[in-house]
Write an enzyme that holds these catalytic residues in place. Structure first.
Site, PDB file in Angstrom:
ATOM      1  N   ASP A   7       1.381   8.943  -0.458  1.00 25.47           N
ATOM      2  CA  ASP A   7       0.022   9.399  -0.144  1.00 25.47           C
ATOM      3  C   ASP A   7      -0.435   8.591   1.067  1.00 25.47           C
ATOM      4  O   ASP A   7      -0.884   7.458   0.926  1.00 25.47           O
ATOM      5  CB  ASP A   7      -0.903   9.171  -1.337  1.00 25.47           C
ATOM      6  CG  ASP A   7      -2.315   9.662  -1.077  1.00 25.47           C
ATOM      7  OD1 ASP A   7      -2.457  10.767  -0.518  1.00 25.47           O
ATOM      8  OD2 ASP A   7      -3.274   8.939  -1.413  1.00 25.47           O
ATOM      9  N   GLU A  68       2.190  13.826   1.593  1.00 21.86           N
ATOM     10  CA  GLU A  68       1.054  14.751   1.613  1.00 21.86           C
ATOM     11  C   GLU A  68       0.847  15.288   3.029  1.00 21.86           C
ATOM     12  O   GLU A  68       0.810  14.524   3.999  1.00 21.86           O
ATOM     13  CB  GLU A  68      -0.228  14.053   1.142  1.00 21.86           C
ATOM     14  CG  GLU A  68      -1.436  14.981   1.101  1.00 21.86           C
ATOM     15  CD  GLU A  68      -2.676  14.282   0.613  1.00 21.86           C
ATOM     16  OE1 GLU A  68      -3.550  13.969   1.459  1.00 21.86           O
ATOM     17  OE2 GLU A  68      -2.782  14.040  -0.602  1.00 21.86           O
ATOM     18  N   ASP A 141      -4.924   6.344  -4.982  1.00 21.25           N
ATOM     19  CA  ASP A 141      -3.846   6.613  -4.021  1.00 21.25           C
ATOM     20  C   ASP A 141      -2.472   6.510  -4.700  1.00 21.25           C
ATOM     21  O   ASP A 141      -1.552   7.276  -4.381  1.00 21.25           O
ATOM     22  CB  ASP A 141      -3.905   5.621  -2.852  1.00 21.25           C
ATOM     23  CG  ASP A 141      -5.292   5.532  -2.252  1.00 21.25           C
ATOM     24  OD1 ASP A 141      -5.555   6.235  -1.274  1.00 21.25           O
ATOM     25  OD2 ASP A 141      -6.103   4.756  -2.796  1.00 21.25           O
TER      26      ASP A 141
END
Length: 207
Positions: A7, A68, A141
């Site tokens: 992330d 991501e 996160d």
């Protein structure tokens, strides 16, 4: 299948490793956050992110890296930092020859919770349930990184079938109906106007 989920972020870059296959219970191997000080120079922060991700790759040797996909936001500064961290993660994986997959936040949420509009708390709760953890990973996160890895494990079989179908279609398109490869620039055989005429003989004459 062992996947490192990333992330991306400059201040906090979530990382998580999940192992398993679609349709079977998954196992979390590790989860954490790569942090950089907000007041440090940009170059130093990028180096710190690189070193952190390299350490995770060294320790867990994943077969895939799921990152991501960066999407547009109103805060341009946040988008830039996220994109830079994302590029570092992809660079580290590509340098080792590890395949990289990009998943949008809505794809990850839909895969894990069934809704592409799920809140972070819902994602964390489902990650905890799917990986049979005692509590949701902190900060968010870290939970998002695990969700990315889970998403890729579940989506990879369908993506592979799609890629194989596309490759097969391209291969069949490069051949003729009989399966013989077409030769660019080749022309058809010359046409004939009919059977060749027999030579004429002169009647009534002798040699």
């Amino acid at each position: 299948m062992r996947v490192l989920g990333v992330d991306p972020g400059l201040t906090r870059c979530g990382v998580g490793v999940v192992e398993g296959v679609a349709g079977r219970p998954l196992t979390m191997l590790g989860v954490g956050v790569v942090r950089t000080p907000a007041d440090a120079e940009l170059g130093d922060r990028l180096v710190a992110v690189e070193q952190g991700i390299e350490a995770w790759l060294d320790e867990y040797s994943p077969g895939y890296v799921a990152v991501e996909r960066v999407f547009a936001q109103h805060n341009v500064r946040t988008v830039m930092g996220t994109a830079q961290a994302s590029a570092i993660a992809m660079l580290c994986a590509a340098r080792r020859g590890i395949p990289v997959a990009l998943h949008t936040p809505s794809e990850v949420k839909a895969a894990v919770t069934g809704s592409g509009r799920a809140e972070k708390a819902q994602v964390g709760a489902m990650v905890t349930r799917l990986l049979r953890l005692d509590a949701p990973p902190k900060p968010a996160d870290a939970a998002d990184a695990l969700a990315l890895a889970i998403c890729h494990i579940w989506r990879a079989p369908a993506q592979n079938r799609l890629q194989q179908a596309v490759a097969a279609h391209r291969t069949s398109g490069a051949t003729g109906t009989s399966g013989t490869p077409r030769t660019p620039g080749a022309s058809a055989a010359p046409r004939t106007s009919g059977a060749p005429r027999a030579p004429r003989t002169l009647k009534g004459r002798t040699a």
